[in-house]
Design a protein around this motif. Structure first.
Motif, PDB file in Angstrom:
ATOM      1  N   TRP A  75       0.823  -1.204   0.000  1.00 20.97           N
ATOM      2  CA  TRP A  75       0.000   0.000   0.000  1.00 20.97           C
ATOM      3  C   TRP A  75       0.860   1.258   0.000  1.00 20.97           C
ATOM      4  O   TRP A  75       0.431   2.316  -0.452  1.00 20.97           O
ATOM      5  CB  TRP A  75      -0.986  -0.008   1.167  1.00 20.97           C
ATOM      6  N   ASN A  76       2.101   1.189   0.478  1.00 21.98           N
ATOM      7  CA  ASN A  76       2.998   2.346   0.419  1.00 21.98           C
ATOM      8  C   ASN A  76       3.257   2.755  -1.029  1.00 21.98           C
ATOM      9  O   ASN A  76       3.400   3.936  -1.327  1.00 21.98           O
ATOM     10  CB  ASN A  76       4.316   2.057   1.135  1.00 21.98           C
ATOM     11  N   ILE A  77       3.309   1.772  -1.921  1.00 16.60           N
ATOM     12  CA  ILE A  77       3.484   2.067  -3.346  1.00 16.60           C
ATOM     13  C   ILE A  77       2.253   2.789  -3.873  1.00 16.60           C
ATOM     14  O   ILE A  77       2.363   3.759  -4.617  1.00 16.60           O
ATOM     15  CB  ILE A  77       3.760   0.776  -4.150  1.00 16.60           C
ATOM     16  N   LYS A  81      -5.404   6.284  -8.965  1.00 16.29           N
ATOM     17  CA  LYS A  81      -6.750   6.852  -8.817  1.00 16.29           C
ATOM     18  C   LYS A  81      -7.724   6.299  -9.859  1.00 16.29           C
ATOM     19  O   LYS A  81      -8.881   6.033  -9.537  1.00 16.29           O
ATOM     20  CB  LYS A  81      -6.707   8.376  -8.922  1.00 16.29           C
ATOM     21  N   GLY A  82      -7.263   6.116 -11.067  1.00 12.88           N
ATOM     22  CA  GLY A  82      -8.139   5.599 -12.118  1.00 12.88           C
ATOM     23  C   GLY A  82      -8.638   4.205 -11.815  1.00 12.88           C
ATOM     24  O   GLY A  82      -9.826   3.902 -12.013  1.00 12.88           O
ATOM     25  N   LYS A  83      -7.763   3.352 -11.320  1.00 16.80           N
ATOM     26  CA  LYS A  83      -8.161   1.988 -10.955  1.00 16.80           C
ATOM     27  C   LYS A  83      -9.166   2.005  -9.812  1.00 16.80           C
ATOM     28  O   LYS A  83     -10.130   1.242  -9.808  1.00 16.80           O
ATOM     29  CB  LYS A  83      -6.940   1.157 -10.552  1.00 16.80           C
ATOM     30  N   VAL A  84      -8.929   2.877  -8.838  1.00 15.09           N
ATOM     31  CA  VAL A  84      -9.838   2.989  -7.697  1.00 15.09           C
ATOM     32  C   VAL A  84     -11.199   3.497  -8.161  1.00 15.09           C
ATOM     33  O   VAL A  84     -12.241   2.975  -7.772  1.00 15.09           O
ATOM     34  CB  VAL A  84      -9.232   3.903  -6.603  1.00 15.09           C
ATOM     35  N   LEU A 113     -17.200   7.072  -5.846  1.00 19.53           N
ATOM     36  CA  LEU A 113     -16.224   7.978  -5.256  1.00 19.53           C
ATOM     37  C   LEU A 113     -15.919   9.093  -6.251  1.00 19.53           C
ATOM     38  O   LEU A 113     -15.579   8.839  -7.390  1.00 19.53           O
ATOM     39  CB  LEU A 113     -14.934   7.236  -4.881  1.00 19.53           C
ATOM     40  N   THR A 114     -16.048  10.315  -5.792  1.00 23.33           N
ATOM     41  CA  THR A 114     -15.813  11.470  -6.659  1.00 23.33           C
ATOM     42  C   THR A 114     -14.327  11.827  -6.678  1.00 23.33           C
ATOM     43  O   THR A 114     -13.546  11.332  -5.854  1.00 23.33           O
ATOM     44  CB  THR A 114     -16.603  12.692  -6.145  1.00 23.33           C
ATOM     45  N   ASP A 115     -13.968  12.709  -7.587  1.00 30.08           N
ATOM     46  CA  ASP A 115     -12.585  13.191  -7.615  1.00 30.08           C
ATOM     47  C   ASP A 115     -12.231  13.880  -6.301  1.00 30.08           C
ATOM     48  O   ASP A 115     -11.097  13.765  -5.829  1.00 30.08           O
ATOM     49  CB  ASP A 115     -12.376  14.148  -8.790  1.00 30.08           C
ATOM     50  N   ASP A 116     -13.188  14.580  -5.713  1.00 32.96           N
ATOM     51  CA  ASP A 116     -12.940  15.213  -4.414  1.00 32.96           C
ATOM     52  C   ASP A 116     -12.652  14.163  -3.342  1.00 32.96           C
ATOM     53  O   ASP A 116     -11.756  14.341  -2.520  1.00 32.96           O
ATOM     54  CB  ASP A 116     -14.128  16.072  -3.977  1.00 32.96           C
ATOM     55  N   HIS A 117     -13.421  13.061  -3.344  1.00 29.42           N
ATOM     56  CA  HIS A 117     -13.152  11.970  -2.404  1.00 29.42           C
ATOM     57  C   HIS A 117     -11.739  11.452  -2.607  1.00 29.42           C
ATOM     58  O   HIS A 117     -10.998  11.232  -1.638  1.00 29.42           O
ATOM     59  CB  HIS A 117     -14.125  10.795  -2.612  1.00 29.42           C
ATOM     60  N   ALA A 134      -6.135  10.508  -0.890  1.00 31.15           N
ATOM     61  CA  ALA A 134      -4.697  10.702  -1.146  1.00 31.15           C
ATOM     62  C   ALA A 134      -3.865   9.444  -0.929  1.00 31.15           C
ATOM     63  O   ALA A 134      -2.748   9.507  -0.442  1.00 31.15           O
ATOM     64  CB  ALA A 134      -4.165  11.851  -0.291  1.00 31.15           C
ATOM     65  N   GLY A 135      -4.433   8.284  -1.256  1.00 28.90           N
ATOM     66  CA  GLY A 135      -3.684   7.033  -1.163  1.00 28.90           C
ATOM     67  C   GLY A 135      -3.706   6.370   0.195  1.00 28.90           C
ATOM     68  O   GLY A 135      -3.112   5.315   0.381  1.00 28.90           O
ATOM     69  N   LYS A 136      -4.384   6.971   1.149  1.00 28.65           N
ATOM     70  CA  LYS A 136      -4.423   6.399   2.500  1.00 28.65           C
ATOM     71  C   LYS A 136      -5.502   5.322   2.569  1.00 28.65           C
ATOM     72  O   LYS A 136      -6.669   5.580   2.334  1.00 28.65           O
ATOM     73  CB  LYS A 136      -4.656   7.496   3.525  1.00 28.65           C
ATOM     74  N   ARG A 137      -5.071   4.131   2.906  1.00 25.99           N
ATOM     75  CA  ARG A 137      -5.971   2.964   2.902  1.00 25.99           C
ATOM     76  C   ARG A 137      -7.164   3.149   3.840  1.00 25.99           C
ATOM     77  O   ARG A 137      -8.282   2.821   3.500  1.00 25.99           O
ATOM     78  CB  ARG A 137      -5.173   1.719   3.282  1.00 25.99           C
TER      79      ARG A 137
END
Length: 70
Positions: free
Chosen positions: A3-5, A14-17, A24-28, A33-36
């Motif tokens: 997850w650090n990667i 972000k695209g995969k998520v 989930l919106t772009d604002d979400h 910001a990558g935090k699990r």
């Protein structure tokens, strides 16, 4: 998947998520910001599911993308 990667290369992931969790919106995604743990919370909130279910979905996502490189 380390997850650090993901956190370090959030813009690439972000695209995969967003494909996996379309509510989930772009604002979400900017807040996450990558935090699990943030991702789990936003999935719970957006989909009305339990924390355990959100964690299961994230684990499934990790398994499907374990070889993904940014």
């Amino acid at each position: 998947m380390d997850w650090n990667i993901v956190e370090g290369n959030w813009k690439q992931f972000k695209g995969k998520v967003k494909t996996q969790w379309g509510k989930l919106t772009d604002d979400h995604l900017d807040v996450i910001a990558g935090k699990r743990d943030q991702l789990a919370g936003k999935i719970q909130e957006s989909y009305g599911i339990t924390k355990d279910e959100a964690e299961k979905q994230i684990k499934d996502f990790e398994e499907r993308n374990k070889d993904a490189r940014p």
